[in-house]
Design a protein around this motif. Structure first.
Motif, PDB file in Angstrom:
ATOM      1  N   THR A  38       0.828  -1.206   0.000  1.00 15.21           N
ATOM      2  CA  THR A  38       0.000   0.000   0.000  1.00 15.21           C
ATOM      3  C   THR A  38       0.861   1.255   0.000  1.00 15.21           C
ATOM      4  OG1 THR A  38      -1.713  -1.196   1.201  1.00 15.21           O
ATOM      5  CG2 THR A  38      -1.860   1.185   1.222  1.00 15.21           C
ATOM      6  N   LEU A  39       1.909   1.266   0.795  1.00 14.59           N
ATOM      7  CA  LEU A  39       2.817   2.415   0.839  1.00 14.59           C
ATOM      8  C   LEU A  39       3.512   2.618  -0.504  1.00 14.59           C
ATOM      9  CD1 LEU A  39       4.043   4.654   2.569  1.00 14.59           C
ATOM     10  CD2 LEU A  39       5.788   3.023   3.285  1.00 14.59           C
ATOM     11  N   SER A  40       3.889   1.526  -1.149  1.00 18.05           N
ATOM     12  CA  SER A  40       4.542   1.611  -2.458  1.00 18.05           C
ATOM     13  C   SER A  40       3.616   2.221  -3.508  1.00 18.05           C
ATOM     14  CB  SER A  40       4.993   0.214  -2.895  1.00 18.05           C
ATOM     15  OG  SER A  40       5.480   0.237  -4.198  1.00 18.05           O
ATOM     16  N   VAL A  41       2.375   1.766  -3.538  1.00 19.90           N
ATOM     17  CA  VAL A  41       1.402   2.312  -4.499  1.00 19.90           C
ATOM     18  C   VAL A  41       1.125   3.779  -4.180  1.00 19.90           C
ATOM     19  CG1 VAL A  41      -1.001   2.148  -5.275  1.00 19.90           C
ATOM     20  CG2 VAL A  41       0.369   0.083  -5.046  1.00 19.90           C
ATOM     21  N   PHE A  42       0.975   4.114  -2.896  1.00 21.18           N
ATOM     22  CA  PHE A  42       0.715   5.498  -2.516  1.00 21.18           C
ATOM     23  C   PHE A  42       1.845   6.422  -2.942  1.00 21.18           C
ATOM     24  CE2 PHE A  42       1.076   9.046   0.447  1.00 21.18           C
ATOM     25  CZ  PHE A  42      -0.149   9.651   0.233  1.00 21.18           C
ATOM     26  N   LEU A  43       3.096   6.030  -2.674  1.00 21.77           N
ATOM     27  CA  LEU A  43       4.234   6.872  -3.055  1.00 21.77           C
ATOM     28  C   LEU A  43       4.285   7.101  -4.562  1.00 21.77           C
ATOM     29  CD1 LEU A  43       7.183   5.601  -0.828  1.00 21.77           C
ATOM     30  CD2 LEU A  43       6.023   7.802  -0.708  1.00 21.77           C
ATOM     31  N   ALA A  44       4.026   6.052  -5.323  1.00 18.60           N
ATOM     32  CA  ALA A  44       4.088   6.176  -6.775  1.00 18.60           C
ATOM     33  C   ALA A  44       3.006   7.117  -7.296  1.00 18.60           C
ATOM     34  CB  ALA A  44       3.949   4.801  -7.423  1.00 18.60           C
ATOM     35  N   ALA A  46       1.061   9.376  -5.477  1.00 18.78           N
ATOM     36  CA  ALA A  46       1.058  10.705  -4.865  1.00 18.78           C
ATOM     37  C   ALA A  46       2.184  11.575  -5.392  1.00 18.78           C
ATOM     38  CB  ALA A  46       1.157  10.584  -3.348  1.00 18.78           C
ATOM     39  N   SER A  47       3.209  10.990  -5.965  1.00 20.81           N
ATOM     40  CA  SER A  47       4.348  11.779  -6.453  1.00 20.81           C
ATOM     41  C   SER A  47       3.969  12.663  -7.645  1.00 20.81           C
ATOM     42  CB  SER A  47       5.505  10.862  -6.838  1.00 20.81           C
ATOM     43  OG  SER A  47       5.182  10.102  -7.981  1.00 20.81           O
ATOM     44  N   PHE A  48       2.826  12.424  -8.263  1.00 17.67           N
ATOM     45  CA  PHE A  48       2.396  13.268  -9.385  1.00 17.67           C
ATOM     46  C   PHE A  48       2.102  14.703  -8.945  1.00 17.67           C
ATOM     47  CE2 PHE A  48       1.075   9.089 -11.190  1.00 17.67           C
ATOM     48  CZ  PHE A  48       1.909   9.129 -12.282  1.00 17.67           C
ATOM     49  N   ASP A  49       1.801  14.903  -7.669  1.00 14.19           N
ATOM     50  CA  ASP A  49       1.500  16.243  -7.173  1.00 14.19           C
ATOM     51  C   ASP A  49       2.745  17.046  -6.821  1.00 14.19           C
ATOM     52  OD1 ASP A  49      -1.255  16.162  -7.402  1.00 14.19           O
ATOM     53  OD2 ASP A  49      -1.525  15.253  -5.429  1.00 14.19           O
ATOM     54  N   LEU A  50       3.880  16.409  -6.761  1.00 15.36           N
ATOM     55  CA  LEU A  50       5.111  17.112  -6.387  1.00 15.36           C
ATOM     56  C   LEU A  50       5.654  17.905  -7.570  1.00 15.36           C
ATOM     57  CD1 LEU A  50       6.849  14.298  -4.346  1.00 15.36           C
ATOM     58  CD2 LEU A  50       5.711  16.331  -3.458  1.00 15.36           C
ATOM     59  N   ASN A  52       8.449  19.464 -10.212  1.00 13.73           N
ATOM     60  CA  ASN A  52       9.298  18.690 -11.126  1.00 13.73           C
ATOM     61  C   ASN A  52      10.526  18.016 -10.517  1.00 13.73           C
ATOM     62  OD1 ASN A  52       9.105  17.670 -13.616  1.00 13.73           O
ATOM     63  ND2 ASN A  52       9.638  19.560 -14.698  1.00 13.73           N
ATOM     64  N   PRO A  53      11.423  18.672  -9.844  1.00 11.88           N
ATOM     65  CA  PRO A  53      12.584  17.894  -9.400  1.00 11.88           C
ATOM     66  C   PRO A  53      12.222  16.856  -8.334  1.00 11.88           C
ATOM     67  CG  PRO A  53      12.738  20.132  -8.568  1.00 11.88           C
ATOM     68  CD  PRO A  53      11.542  20.068  -9.479  1.00 11.88           C
ATOM     69  N   TRP A  54      11.198  17.118  -7.530  1.00 11.59           N
ATOM     70  CA  TRP A  54      10.875  16.220  -6.428  1.00 11.59           C
ATOM     71  C   TRP A  54      10.042  15.023  -6.883  1.00 11.59           C
ATOM     72  CZ3 TRP A  54      14.005  16.891  -2.735  1.00 11.59           C
ATOM     73  CH2 TRP A  54      14.513  18.150  -2.479  1.00 11.59           C
ATOM     74  N   GLY A  55       9.262  15.188  -7.921  1.00  6.26           N
ATOM     75  CA  GLY A  55       8.484  14.065  -8.441  1.00  6.26           C
ATOM     76  C   GLY A  55       9.386  12.943  -8.923  1.00  6.26           C
ATOM     77  N   GLY A  56      10.458  13.309  -9.618  1.00  8.80           N
ATOM     78  CA  GLY A  56      11.418  12.312 -10.077  1.00  8.80           C
ATOM     79  C   GLY A  56      12.263  11.758  -8.954  1.00  8.80           C
ATOM     80  N   ALA A  57      12.455  12.558  -7.904  1.00 11.20           N
ATOM     81  CA  ALA A  57      13.255  12.106  -6.775  1.00 11.20           C
ATOM     82  C   ALA A  57      12.543  11.032  -5.965  1.00 11.20           C
ATOM     83  CB  ALA A  57      13.590  13.293  -5.870  1.00 11.20           C
ATOM     84  N   MET A  58      11.264  10.855  -6.178  1.00  9.64           N
ATOM     85  CA  MET A  58      10.525   9.813  -5.463  1.00  9.64           C
ATOM     86  C   MET A  58      10.908   8.417  -5.939  1.00  9.64           C
ATOM     87  SD  MET A  58       8.908  11.206  -3.123  1.00  9.64           S
ATOM     88  CE  MET A  58       7.956   9.834  -2.558  1.00  9.64           C
ATOM     89  N   ILE A  59      11.678   8.339  -7.018  1.00  8.27           N
ATOM     90  CA  ILE A  59      12.140   7.039  -7.496  1.00  8.27           C
ATOM     91  C   ILE A  59      13.037   6.379  -6.442  1.00  8.27           C
ATOM     92  CG2 ILE A  59      13.608   5.920  -9.205  1.00  8.27           C
ATOM     93  CD1 ILE A  59      12.537   7.896 -11.252  1.00  8.27           C
ATOM     94  N   LEU A  60      13.844   7.168  -5.756  1.00  4.20           N
ATOM     95  CA  LEU A  60      14.761   6.605  -4.758  1.00  4.20           C
ATOM     96  C   LEU A  60      14.021   5.944  -3.588  1.00  4.20           C
ATOM     97  CD1 LEU A  60      17.659   6.109  -3.854  1.00  4.20           C
ATOM     98  CD2 LEU A  60      17.572   8.329  -2.726  1.00  4.20           C
ATOM     99  N   PRO A 115      -6.769  20.616  -3.414  1.00  6.43           N
ATOM    100  CA  PRO A 115      -5.492  21.169  -3.872  1.00  6.43           C
ATOM    101  C   PRO A 115      -4.474  20.126  -4.328  1.00  6.43           C
ATOM    102  CG  PRO A 115      -5.809  21.566  -1.510  1.00  6.43           C
ATOM    103  CD  PRO A 115      -7.045  20.924  -2.022  1.00  6.43           C
ATOM    104  N   ALA A 116      -4.470  18.934  -3.774  1.00  8.58           N
ATOM    105  CA  ALA A 116      -3.534  17.871  -4.176  1.00  8.58           C
ATOM    106  C   ALA A 116      -4.359  16.660  -4.618  1.00  8.58           C
ATOM    107  CB  ALA A 116      -2.607  17.512  -3.037  1.00  8.58           C
ATOM    108  N   PRO A 117      -4.889  16.701  -5.833  1.00  5.42           N
ATOM    109  CA  PRO A 117      -5.834  15.647  -6.238  1.00  5.42           C
ATOM    110  C   PRO A 117      -5.209  14.253  -6.343  1.00  5.42           C
ATOM    111  CG  PRO A 117      -5.301  17.054  -8.112  1.00  5.42           C
ATOM    112  CD  PRO A 117      -4.689  17.681  -6.902  1.00  5.42           C
ATOM    113  N   HIS A 118      -3.976  14.168  -6.780  1.00  6.28           N
ATOM    114  CA  HIS A 118      -3.357  12.855  -6.922  1.00  6.28           C
ATOM    115  C   HIS A 118      -3.081  12.211  -5.559  1.00  6.28           C
ATOM    116  CE1 HIS A 118      -2.403  14.708 -10.871  1.00  6.28           C
ATOM    117  NE2 HIS A 118      -2.775  13.509 -11.282  1.00  6.28           N
ATOM    118  N   THR A 119      -2.698  13.021  -4.585  1.00  2.00           N
ATOM    119  CA  THR A 119      -2.454  12.495  -3.242  1.00  2.00           C
ATOM    120  C   THR A 119      -3.757  12.022  -2.616  1.00  2.00           C
ATOM    121  OG1 THR A 119      -0.579  13.985  -3.006  1.00  2.00           O
ATOM    122  CG2 THR A 119      -1.484  13.046  -0.984  1.00  2.00           C
TER     123      THR A 119
END
Length: 142
Positions: A38-44, A46-50, A52-60, A115-119
């Motif tokens: 569940t945490l893995s799916v949520f992180l993937a 929810a990262s759409f709302d971040l 530009n540099p932070w959305g890609g940083a969620m890969i780590l 305000p954060a629809p993807h999250t």
């Protein structure tokens, strides 16, 4: 080997196969496995709302979480079995449906002015998924 011995051996093979499937499902529906998934799916999602540099940083963190899940599977799973073609096709279909539901839910939440629809959509989807997995795991237990 007489026919009765052969039938008994086949019955034993079937019984052992059922035991291994049950153990595999118990591990997959354990509280820890469901929480990590569940945490893995949520992180993937929810990262759409971040931005530009932070959305890609969620890969780590996602890669670290997937590595933790793999290590937990390799060290704690009571049985290891190969995935069948049917299971792979079912997983791909469920994954595609999950993404479609997420996109629809995110669009509906965005229309509602969140305000954060993807999250918000990811949280709703993950909560529903965790409930379904937990209920499915309990249904299979005696």
């Amino acid at each position: 080997m007489n026919p009765v011995d052969a039938q008994n051996a086949l019955a034993d093979i079937r019984r052992r196969g059922e035991q291994s499937r049950d153990a595999y499902l118990r591990f997959g529906h354990s509280r820890t496995a469901v929480l990590l998934l569940t945490l893995s799916v949520f992180l993937a999602f929810a990262s759409f709302d971040l931005p530009n540099p932070w959305g890609g940083a969620m890969i780590l963190p996602e890669a670290v979480l997937l590595a933790v899940m793999l290590v937990a599977y390799l060290h704690r799973s009571p049985v290891r079995r190969s995935i069948t073609t049917r299971e792979a096709a079912l997983g791909a279909a469920v994954g595609t449906a999950l993404v479609a539901v997420f996109k629809g839910l995110a669009a509906a939440v965005r229309a509602g002015g969140v305000p954060a629809p993807h999250t918000a959509a990811a949280a709703l989807l993950c909560a529903a998924g965790a409930v379904c997995l937990t209920l499915a795991g309990r249904r299979g237990r005696p």
